[in-house]
Design a protein around this motif. Structure first.
Motif: not given
Length: 196
Positions: A47-48, A86-87, A165-168, A193-195
């Motif tokens: 977390s940040m 990943d998220l 990562k997107v595919l998983k 969920f990608r940055r």
């Protein structure tokens, strides 16, 4: 499970040392006369704050940070390190009367169903730990999702690692939605969920 609170406050050497275990699920310890490799399958959670003072996204508090301070704070995390996560979930202010749409019991049941689907497909690993070869085998997109993904790769400037990562994540969302193939909606949710 490994949890880092206030992620940017960890030393750069510690964060960079996490890159190999996050990517390859192993860590190599090298000494003068020997090398030892350990398997390291774990869930990494961190977390940040959105800025040094923590109020950038607040609807009730004023942020005291200037742009340079915010950028310096974010720059403590390298792109190669961030690419291995990943998220990304942005937490917003919650109102006292806000209620969860789904109960914990329902979430638990959905997760178990998704897990069972993964095992029924014959996967040796959970979706999050699939190898490149297994991603090609199990993370199949339907036609609408394929077209969307091709444009998303360009628009989001996805690296090879990010694509996987997107595919998983999309595979897991499809499992939760009881979809055999990854649909356009599953993929859109995964991309959310990608940055940024």
């Amino acid at each position: 499970m490994l949890f880092f609170d206030e992620l940017p406050h960890f030393s750069k050497s510690i964060l960079e040392a996490l890159r190999e275990p996050l990517e390859d699920n192993k860590i190599l310890i090298s000494r003068v006369n020997s090398k030892t490799e350990y398997e390291t399958k774990f869930i990494f959670i961190s977390s940040m704050n959105p800025c040094p003072c923590g109020n950038l996204l607040s609807s009730i508090k004023q942020c005291r940070c200037n742009e340079a301070e915010i950028q310096r704070y974010k720059n403590r995390l390298s792109e190669p390190f961030l690419d291995r996560i990943d998220l990304y979930v942005v937490m917003n202010d919650t109102l006292n009367d806000s209620k969860n749409i789904v109960s914990s019991k329902e979430l638990h049941e959905n997760v178990i169903k998704a897990f069972v689907k993964q095992m029924q497909r014959g996967q040796e690993e959970l979706n999050g730990k699939l190898s490149d070869a297994d991603i090609k085998k199990y993370c199949l997109l339907d036609e609408d999702a394929k077209a969307l993904f091709e444009s998303a790769k360009i628009n989001y400037q996805l690296s090879f690692r990010s694509i996987n990562k997107v595919l998983k994540v999309a595979r897991t969302i499809a499992d939760l939605n009881d979809n055999k193939s990854i649909t356009k909606n599953d993929l859109l949710k995964s991309l959310s969920f990608r940055r940024r």
